[in-house]
Design a protein around this motif. Structure first.
Motif, PDB file in Angstrom:
ATOM      1  N   THR A  41       0.824  -1.208   0.000  1.00 21.06           N
ATOM      2  CA  THR A  41       0.000   0.000   0.000  1.00 21.06           C
ATOM      3  C   THR A  41       0.858   1.258   0.000  1.00 21.06           C
ATOM      4  O   THR A  41       0.334   2.368  -0.066  1.00 21.06           O
ATOM      5  N   TYR A  42       2.183   1.084   0.079  1.00 18.09           N
ATOM      6  CA  TYR A  42       3.118   2.208   0.030  1.00 18.09           C
ATOM      7  C   TYR A  42       3.934   2.127  -1.258  1.00 18.09           C
ATOM      8  O   TYR A  42       4.026   1.060  -1.874  1.00 18.09           O
ATOM      9  N   PRO A  43       4.549   3.228  -1.681  1.00 13.35           N
ATOM     10  CA  PRO A  43       5.354   3.205  -2.909  1.00 13.35           C
ATOM     11  C   PRO A  43       6.497   2.196  -2.808  1.00 13.35           C
ATOM     12  O   PRO A  43       7.015   1.945  -1.714  1.00 13.35           O
ATOM     13  N   PRO A  44       6.906   1.593  -3.923  1.00 11.96           N
ATOM     14  CA  PRO A  44       8.011   0.629  -3.900  1.00 11.96           C
ATOM     15  C   PRO A  44       9.309   1.279  -3.439  1.00 11.96           C
ATOM     16  O   PRO A  44       9.576   2.442  -3.748  1.00 11.96           O
ATOM     17  N   VAL A  45      10.107   0.523  -2.697  1.00 16.15           N
ATOM     18  CA  VAL A  45      11.385   1.046  -2.196  1.00 16.15           C
ATOM     19  C   VAL A  45      12.570   0.315  -2.823  1.00 16.15           C
ATOM     20  O   VAL A  45      13.721   0.715  -2.632  1.00 16.15           O
ATOM     21  N   LEU A  46      12.302  -0.757  -3.553  1.00 12.71           N
ATOM     22  CA  LEU A  46      13.327  -1.469  -4.304  1.00 12.71           C
ATOM     23  C   LEU A  46      12.885  -1.554  -5.757  1.00 12.71           C
ATOM     24  O   LEU A  46      11.692  -1.443  -6.060  1.00 12.71           O
ATOM     25  N   SER A  47      13.834  -1.759  -6.646  1.00 13.01           N
ATOM     26  CA  SER A  47      13.490  -1.904  -8.058  1.00 13.01           C
ATOM     27  C   SER A  47      12.834  -3.262  -8.280  1.00 13.01           C
ATOM     28  O   SER A  47      13.002  -4.193  -7.484  1.00 13.01           O
ATOM     29  N   GLN A  48      12.103  -3.383  -9.379  1.00 15.28           N
ATOM     30  CA  GLN A  48      11.468  -4.663  -9.686  1.00 15.28           C
ATOM     31  C   GLN A  48      12.516  -5.744  -9.894  1.00 15.28           C
ATOM     32  O   GLN A  48      12.309  -6.911  -9.539  1.00 15.28           O
ATOM     33  N   ARG A  49      13.646  -5.359 -10.442  1.00 11.36           N
ATOM     34  CA  ARG A  49      14.736  -6.325 -10.647  1.00 11.36           C
ATOM     35  C   ARG A  49      15.235  -6.867  -9.308  1.00 11.36           C
ATOM     36  O   ARG A  49      15.483  -8.075  -9.171  1.00 11.36           O
ATOM     37  N   GLN A  50      15.376  -5.985  -8.336  1.00  9.58           N
ATOM     38  CA  GLN A  50      15.807  -6.425  -7.006  1.00  9.58           C
ATOM     39  C   GLN A  50      14.780  -7.361  -6.381  1.00  9.58           C
ATOM     40  O   GLN A  50      15.135  -8.378  -5.778  1.00  9.58           O
ATOM     41  N   CYS A  51      13.514  -7.022  -6.532  1.00 12.22           N
ATOM     42  CA  CYS A  51      12.462  -7.863  -5.950  1.00 12.22           C
ATOM     43  C   CYS A  51      12.368  -9.213  -6.656  1.00 12.22           C
ATOM     44  O   CYS A  51      12.135 -10.241  -6.017  1.00 12.22           O
ATOM     45  N   ASP A  52      12.558  -9.219  -7.967  1.00 13.55           N
ATOM     46  CA  ASP A  52      12.555 -10.489  -8.703  1.00 13.55           C
ATOM     47  C   ASP A  52      13.713 -11.370  -8.244  1.00 13.55           C
ATOM     48  O   ASP A  52      13.575 -12.597  -8.138  1.00 13.55           O
ATOM     49  N   ASN A  53      14.850 -10.749  -7.978  1.00 16.35           N
ATOM     50  CA  ASN A  53      16.011 -11.501  -7.495  1.00 16.35           C
ATOM     51  C   ASN A  53      15.727 -12.104  -6.119  1.00 16.35           C
ATOM     52  O   ASN A  53      16.062 -13.268  -5.853  1.00 16.35           O
ATOM     53  N   ILE A  54      15.083 -11.327  -5.258  1.00 15.50           N
ATOM     54  CA  ILE A  54      14.703 -11.835  -3.934  1.00 15.50           C
ATOM     55  C   ILE A  54      13.760 -13.022  -4.080  1.00 15.50           C
ATOM     56  O   ILE A  54      13.921 -14.057  -3.420  1.00 15.50           O
ATOM     57  N   ASP A  55      12.774 -12.885  -4.962  1.00 13.15           N
ATOM     58  CA  ASP A  55      11.790 -13.956  -5.167  1.00 13.15           C
ATOM     59  C   ASP A  55      12.437 -15.249  -5.660  1.00 13.15           C
ATOM     60  O   ASP A  55      11.936 -16.347  -5.382  1.00 13.15           O
ATOM     61  N   SER A  56      13.547 -15.130  -6.381  1.00 12.82           N
ATOM     62  CA  SER A  56      14.193 -16.324  -6.937  1.00 12.82           C
ATOM     63  C   SER A  56      14.747 -17.239  -5.845  1.00 12.82           C
ATOM     64  O   SER A  56      14.957 -18.433  -6.071  1.00 12.82           O
ATOM     65  N   TYR A  57      14.986 -16.680  -4.665  1.00 11.71           N
ATOM     66  CA  TYR A  57      15.509 -17.482  -3.558  1.00 11.71           C
ATOM     67  C   TYR A  57      14.400 -18.156  -2.747  1.00 11.71           C
ATOM     68  O   TYR A  57      14.675 -19.006  -1.906  1.00 11.71           O
ATOM     69  N   TYR A  58      13.164 -17.760  -3.010  1.00  7.47           N
ATOM     70  CA  TYR A  58      12.069 -18.252  -2.168  1.00  7.47           C
ATOM     71  C   TYR A  58      11.884 -19.772  -2.201  1.00  7.47           C
ATOM     72  O   TYR A  58      11.686 -20.381  -1.137  1.00  7.47           O
ATOM     73  N   PRO A  59      11.909 -20.440  -3.359  1.00 12.54           N
ATOM     74  CA  PRO A  59      11.676 -21.893  -3.362  1.00 12.54           C
ATOM     75  C   PRO A  59      12.620 -22.656  -2.430  1.00 12.54           C
ATOM     76  O   PRO A  59      12.181 -23.524  -1.666  1.00 12.54           O
ATOM     77  N   THR A  60      13.909 -22.335  -2.480  1.00 11.89           N
ATOM     78  CA  THR A  60      14.869 -23.012  -1.601  1.00 11.89           C
ATOM     79  C   THR A  60      14.628 -22.618  -0.150  1.00 11.89           C
ATOM     80  O   THR A  60      14.679 -23.467   0.755  1.00 11.89           O
ATOM     81  N   CYS A  61      14.362 -21.348   0.063  1.00  9.47           N
ATOM     82  CA  CYS A  61      14.074 -20.864   1.416  1.00  9.47           C
ATOM     83  C   CYS A  61      12.879 -21.612   2.000  1.00  9.47           C
ATOM     84  O   CYS A  61      12.916 -22.072   3.151  1.00  9.47           O
ATOM     85  N   ALA A  62      11.820 -21.761   1.211  1.00  9.35           N
ATOM     86  CA  ALA A  62      10.606 -22.430   1.687  1.00  9.35           C
ATOM     87  C   ALA A  62      10.873 -23.894   2.037  1.00  9.35           C
ATOM     88  O   ALA A  62      10.367 -24.408   3.042  1.00  9.35           O
ATOM     89  N   LYS A  63      11.677 -24.578   1.232  1.00 14.54           N
ATOM     90  CA  LYS A  63      11.993 -25.984   1.509  1.00 14.54           C
ATOM     91  C   LYS A  63      12.781 -26.126   2.809  1.00 14.54           C
ATOM     92  O   LYS A  63      12.552 -27.057   3.594  1.00 14.54           O
ATOM     93  N   LEU A  64      13.710 -25.209   3.031  1.00 16.52           N
ATOM     94  CA  LEU A  64      14.494 -25.248   4.262  1.00 16.52           C
ATOM     95  C   LEU A  64      13.611 -24.980   5.483  1.00 16.52           C
ATOM     96  O   LEU A  64      13.768 -25.609   6.534  1.00 16.52           O
ATOM     97  N   ILE A  65      12.680 -24.055   5.333  1.00 17.48           N
ATOM     98  CA  ILE A  65      11.767 -23.753   6.441  1.00 17.48           C
ATOM     99  C   ILE A  65      10.855 -24.948   6.722  1.00 17.48           C
ATOM    100  O   ILE A  65      10.569 -25.273   7.882  1.00 17.48           O
ATOM    101  N   GLU A  66      10.411 -25.626   5.673  1.00 20.94           N
ATOM    102  CA  GLU A  66       9.576 -26.820   5.853  1.00 20.94           C
ATOM    103  C   GLU A  66      10.316 -27.883   6.657  1.00 20.94           C
ATOM    104  O   GLU A  66       9.720 -28.566   7.503  1.00 20.94           O
ATOM    105  N   ALA A  67      11.616 -28.026   6.403  1.00 22.40           N
ATOM    106  CA  ALA A  67      12.420 -28.991   7.163  1.00 22.40           C
ATOM    107  C   ALA A  67      12.498 -28.575   8.630  1.00 22.40           C
ATOM    108  O   ALA A  67      12.431 -29.414   9.541  1.00 22.40           O
ATOM    109  N   CYS A  68      12.630 -27.282   8.859  1.00 26.28           N
ATOM    110  CA  CYS A  68      12.644 -26.766  10.232  1.00 26.28           C
ATOM    111  C   CYS A  68      11.318 -27.069  10.924  1.00 26.28           C
ATOM    112  O   CYS A  68      11.294 -27.515  12.076  1.00 26.28           O
TER     113      CYS A  68
END
Length: 235
Positions: free
Chosen positions: A6-33
């Motif tokens: 609901t607020y203006p973006p503070v990172l570029s879309q490229r930066q956010c896409d890069n962050i999102d690319s790590y999510y699948p591995t992050c989610a699997k590690l959290i599931e193991a936890c």
């Protein structure tokens, strides 16, 4: 939230896409936890997810507790923390409050590190809530809508996924405007203070125009929230 909120973006879309690319591995590690709930399973996602998904935000010098602001000088990105620490470390204050320790630290890096290495960051503590709800104990989950590190999107998402007997009804409930009332005038605020969703003993409350430090950003709304909650009054 850094790119789409609901607020203006503070990172570029490229930066956010890069962050999102790590999510699948992050989610699997959290599931193991979540499965094993020990430090051997829970420390790895803490490092992997935090290093890869939070670093871009910090590198921009942004305040993790308020998506609207830069990180100011002083502890925890707030200059006021320095003044608070100075006050609480005054020997006269320490003596007056009867403290059993002789120094105050707003956020101890050693304590944080000990919690981190125990796996605390990623452990599924939300699993403790259903038994409270089933016992009829009221639970309030609240978040300022400008908080990035503990953002309202995540808080609302886990509230909706809690496994308890009222899950379906809570998910079907509507988000209702919270006007709030001034403690001084006893009159409703001119603008909306936030919105809430309630069913039975569970309430999720989103507070408008507030970061992580909700009482700092919205003192009157915070007091109204606390008074309503402890007196079992609706929002």
């Amino acid at each position: 939230m850094a790119c789409n909120s609901t607020y203006p973006p503070v990172l570029s879309q490229r930066q956010c896409d890069n962050i999102d690319s790590y999510y699948p591995t992050c989610a699997k590690l959290i599931e193991a936890c979540y499965k094993y709930e020990n430090r051997y399973a829970c420390v790895p996602p803490s490092y992997y997810c935090n290093n890869n998904m939070l670093s871009s935000y910090y590198q921009e010098g942004l305040n993790p507790y308020d998506v609207r602001a830069k990180c100011a000088d002083g502890g925890l990105c707030y200059s006021e923390i320095t003044a608070i620490s100075k006050f609480l470390n005054d020997p006269k204050v320490i003596d007056e409050v009867g403290s059993s320790v002789n120094s105050y630290e707003s956020c101890s890096s050693k304590v944080y590190q000990d919690f981190l290495l125990s796996g605390d960051w990623m452990k599924p503590y939300m699993r403790e809530l259903p038994q409270l709800l089933e016992s009829g104990i009221r639970v309030l989950v609240y978040a300022g809508d400008a908080d990035w590190i503990c953002n309202w999107y995540g808080n609302k998402a886990f509230s909706l996924k809690l496994e308890w007997s009222g899950k379906e009804e809570f998910n079907l409930a509507k988000d209702i405007q919270w006007k709030g009332s001034s403690i001084v005038s006893k009159m409703p605020f001119d603008s909306s203070a936030g919105e809430h969703r309630t069913f039975g003993p569970l309430t999720f409350l989103r507070i408008f125009e507030a970061g992580h430090m909700v009482p700092y950003d919205q003192p009157e709304h915070s007091l109204d929230m606390i008074n309503r909650w402890i007196n079992n009054q609706s929002f």
